[in-house]
Design an enzyme around this catalytic site. Structure first.
Site, PDB file in Angstrom:
ATOM      1  N   GLU A 149       0.338  -1.281  -0.258  1.00  0.00           N
ATOM      2  CA  GLU A 149       0.228  -0.048  -0.267  1.00  0.00           C
ATOM      3  C   GLU A 149       0.692   1.264  -0.068  1.00  0.00           C
ATOM      4  O   GLU A 149       0.039   2.504   0.554  1.00  0.00           O
ATOM      5  CB  GLU A 149      -1.287   0.000   1.249  1.00  0.00           C
ATOM      6  CG  GLU A 149      -2.585  -1.119   1.173  1.00  0.00           C
ATOM      7  CD  GLU A 149      -3.296  -0.955   2.448  1.00  0.00           C
ATOM      8  OE1 GLU A 149      -3.128   0.052   3.300  1.00  0.00           O
ATOM      9  OE2 GLU A 149      -4.368  -1.629   2.090  1.00  0.00           O
ATOM     10  N   GLU A 182      -6.780  -7.669  -0.877  1.00  0.00           N
ATOM     11  CA  GLU A 182      -7.506  -7.306   0.925  1.00  0.00           C
ATOM     12  C   GLU A 182      -8.485  -7.250   0.441  1.00  0.00           C
ATOM     13  O   GLU A 182      -8.895  -6.427  -1.112  1.00  0.00           O
ATOM     14  CB  GLU A 182      -6.659  -6.182   0.862  1.00  0.00           C
ATOM     15  CG  GLU A 182      -5.399  -7.018   1.642  1.00  0.00           C
ATOM     16  CD  GLU A 182      -4.869  -5.643   2.693  1.00  0.00           C
ATOM     17  OE1 GLU A 182      -5.506  -4.970   3.553  1.00  0.00           O
ATOM     18  OE2 GLU A 182      -3.448  -5.812   2.389  1.00  0.00           O
TER      19      GLU A 182
END
Length: 782
Positions: free
Chosen positions: A377, A447
């Protein structure tokens, strides 16, 4: 010949490092005896003060260097130390490693005296060093400390093998490509290939350089896949002047992987990936768990949760976990350490080192299908991620790269656009359109859910059901999209974290399992996707008082059976089937009728009118006396038609809407009843104790097993609001990991016990106020 000396027992440890530990290196006053794996701090289950676990500690071990090892090469190997390690031999500093997830090797040959005893000292610094990934900013997980993976000494000839990297670039052939690295350029390699213990091939190949490349062509091959994970054991022997100098064994699997715009292909066959992210942490001891616990997590993912892929979030994980994935056919997305933050130059250099360490250590695992070479991320960093991708492709041209991000239209330097998709918030779409995120590229969701709907095992039923439904909606949506290679949900189990994450108690309740690997309702959404054993999980206790206004309009059932017969008070309400508009192997079954044909059979209503009355009955708890006008009119017309008085109508409602003391769910497969679940008022309760295994084995280190304690009703249903306290006692060669006074949480809890080596048997007893349960264990040494 290679000799491996395992160094996991009889270490000495103190939690606070002092300079005198280096000057007076033989002094063990203030140290306690420990075994490896070991955590530098036993943590509370929750409510960890911030920075509480950041310590500098000292480990010591006596190391006797045999006289016969002269003219040998001595390599000391640490599988994992969190997170910086300074290594000393006696009072001499010999090595520093930065990075909590990489294996590191130290050549100690020039530092030892043969025939003498040395003191090995390891100073372990667990502070969040800004130069060591994943640290430097906020991190949504703890970086536990200690020597938490195994340690061993390799005693080698001067001429020895440094590494071997095997691949099959073309799955249509039986060829294995070998790249073998050694300390010499003279000699021959003897290659023997075995399958299930039988020798299939033997051949000799001359060394051509320090890295020698050659090919082996087998007469036939068996493919490695998720259903049949066929593995070959390959022995590589280094011979110099006709003498065997070294031999290693590598496991190998023939398989091909390919991500395309229309999905993922294993061995040329399309496969929808369905998985969860895994943290390698455990209650009280952080990362410090031995082989059996690591393997058990792989088994849970594969067999209990019926998944075909796991992501090692957010760092390389234990070799034992990966070995087990190879053995059982569980695919792996492995990635480098990191969480959102990219640090300075030293941080970036360590990131590149982590890419190399990860790929070199784990190259030969057929289960690994993609390398994660981007900090999880993080924002785009062109220069850094050009380098990580180039390095990965140089080290391993056979696997694709991915880089997990939450960004739309991020710079795409990898082979697969791996995206964390948190768009789903309950009522809206389950997944983003891949071509809206990044048009026309191979695409994998890495995710979803997680922080969007944290759920505790002891939350009210409607929260636990909604948690399950959110997981279901995502994997169901993915099943119907060819553009999505698969989904890897957040996450397998709850985990400890920092103050600025979680629920205020330093736990992120994002798992489909709790920290003890015990199931929440969401886990059954996944486990129902298997075909190996019948699954019938009713996502409800059928206690309407758990719902606002006692309004429970439907029940969700996670099952892999063909259909469910639903009984109320021994009357069959109806037969219910899985959803039709799903491509999942086992869609949900929804029961939204609690009356069936009773209004027709008992009250003489027509089928059409009965359906109208049932619809009105479902709305009454929601609107009470304020039913919408159209339903008031509908009820008036039915009452007039059947000459029903108002008092009789009220009685009719309570007759068919009072909670029943007896519900039964029968699951059928191929027309045969295979599983039954009964829900009724609690009449009896019973405590239960169960261990993952009753046989433990002390091998290169200690062994552990998990013990689950639970409370059930007369039908075997766990009582979700039981919080009874109990104490734990152990005898023989066992000790408890964590506290000995515990309490059930949502009807069950668990703890681990470990072997101590003092006996070949042990027992564990749990004592409630009026009852004690005992379980016995055998302990063997290998």
């Amino acid at each position: 010949m290679r000799e491996t000396i395992h160094l996991n027992f009889d270490w000495y440890f103190t939690q606070k490092f002092k300079e005198e530990h280096l000057r007076d290196f033989k002094n063990l006053i203030g140290f306690i005896k420990v075994d490896i794996p070991h955590t530098d701090l036993r943590l509370p289950f929750n409510y960890l003060p911030e920075k509480f676990n950041e310590v500098i500690s000292t480990y010591k071990k006596t190391l006797f260097i045999k006289e016969e090892w002269q003219n040998k090469n001595l390599n000391l190997i640490f599988e994992g130390v969190g997170h910086a390690a300074d290594v000393y031999l006696d009072d001499k500093f010999i090595f520093r490693n930065e990075g909590g997830y990489n294996r590191f090797r130290i050549d100690i040959t020039d530092y030892v005296s043969f025939g003498k005893e040395h003191i090995l000292t390891v100073v372990v610094d667990n502070h969040e060093n800004k130069n060591i990934p994943p640290f430097g900013h906020r991190v949504d997980y703890l970086g536990y400390g200690g020597i938490y993976r195994e340690v061993y000494l390799d005693v080698l000839e001067v001429e020895h093998i440094l590494g071997a990297y095997l691949s099959n670039p073309d799955i249509d052939t039986n060829l294995i490509n070998f790249k073998v690295e050694s300390t010499t350029i003279k000699g021959e390699y003897r290659i023997e290939v075995l399958y299930k213990g039988a020798s299939l091939y033997e051949g000799w190949f001359p060394l051509t350089d320090f890295v020698s490349e050659f090919w082996v062509d087998l007469p036939e091959k068996m493919l490695w896949d998720i259903d049949n994970p066929n593995l070959y054991d390959i022995r590589i022997g280094l011979h110099v002047d006709s003498k065997l100098k070294d031999e290693i064994e590598v496991r190998f699997g023939f398989r091909s992987v390919k991500f395309r715009k229309d999905g993922f292909y294993l061995n040329g066959k399309k496969l929808k990936l369905r998985g969860l992210n895994r943290h390698q942490s455990y209650p009280y001891v952080g990362y410090a768990m031995p082989k059996s616990a690591q393997m058990k997590d792989a088994d849970i993912l594969k067999y209990d949760l019926s998944l075909n892929i796991a992501r090692t979030s957010h760092y390389p994980q234990s070799k034992h976990f990966l070995n087990r994935c190879d053995e059982i056919g569980l695919l792996v997305f492995e990635e480098i350490p990191g969480w959102q933050h990219i640090g300075g130059q030293e941080f970036k250099e360590n990131t590149l080192k982590n890419v190399e360490a990860m790929i070199k250590r784990d190259f030969n695992h057929p289960s690994i299908i993609i390398w994660g070479v981007r900090i999880n991320e993080s924002l785009d960093d062109h220069d850094l991620y050009v380098k990580t991708n180039e390095l990965a492709r140089k080290l391993d041209p056979t696997r694709p790269t991915g880089g997990v991000r939450y960004l739309h239209n991020s710079e795409f330097l990898e082979d697969v656009y791996t995206f964390n998709d948190f768009i789903h918030s309950g009522e809206n779409q389950a997944l983003s359109d891949p071509d809206f995120v990044k048009k026309g590229v191979p695409y994998l969701v890495t995710e979803y859910n997680g922080h969007m709907y944290p759920t505790k095992k002891y939350d009210t039923e409607r929260i636990r059901v909604e948690h399950a439904l959110r997981h279901y909606r995502v994997i169901n949506a993915a099943s119907m999209s060819d553009r999505i290679s698969g989904t890897i949900g957040w996450c397998m189990s709850d985990y400890n974290t920092h103050d600025d994450f979680g629920s205020g108690d330093n736990i992120c309740y994002h798992g489909v399992l709790d920290m003890f690997r015990l199931p929440k309702y969401a886990s059954f959404i996944y486990s129902a996707q298997q075909k190996d054993k019948p699954v019938l999980e009713v996502l409800s206790t059928l206690n309407v008082g758990d719902y606002p206004m006692s309004l429970q309009t439907e029940i969700q059932i996670a099952t892999n059976l063909d259909y469910i017969k639903f009984y109320k008070d021994e009357y069959c309400i109806g037969t219910f089937y899985p959803e039709k508009d799903s491509k999942l192997p086992s869609p949900l079954v929804t029961i939204n009728d609690f009356i069936g044909d009773l209004l027709i059979e008992n009250e003489g209503l027509s089928r059409k009118d009965a359906e109208k009355v049932k619809r009105i009955f479902r709305l009454i708890p929601k609107y009470t006396t304020g039913l919408p006008l159209r339903y008031k009119i509908m009820m008036f017309l039915i009452m007039k038609k059947y000459r029903i008085k108002m008092s009789d109508a009220v009685n009719l409602y309570y007759k068919y809407n009072n909670p029943s003391p007896n519900y039964r769910f029968e699951g059928y497969l191929d027309g045969k009843l295979v599983k039954t679940v009964v829900k009724e008022y609690v009449k009896k309760t019973k405590y239960h104790i169960e261990a993952d295994s009753r046989e433990l084995e002390i091998d290169t280190t200690y062994d552990v097993t998990k013990i689950v304690v639970s409370k059930h009703d007369q039908n075997g249903n766990i009582l979700p609001y039981a919080f009874d306290a109990f104490t734990v006692k152990v005898a023989g060669g066992l000790e408890v990991i964590g506290p000995k006074t515990l309490a059930l949480s949502a009807g069950e809890t668990a703890f681990w016990v470990k072997t101590t080596g003092v006996s070949d048997a042990g027992s564990v007893s749990v004592s409630f106020d009026e009852e004690e349960l005992t379980i016995d264990f055998k302990i063997k040494r290998r």
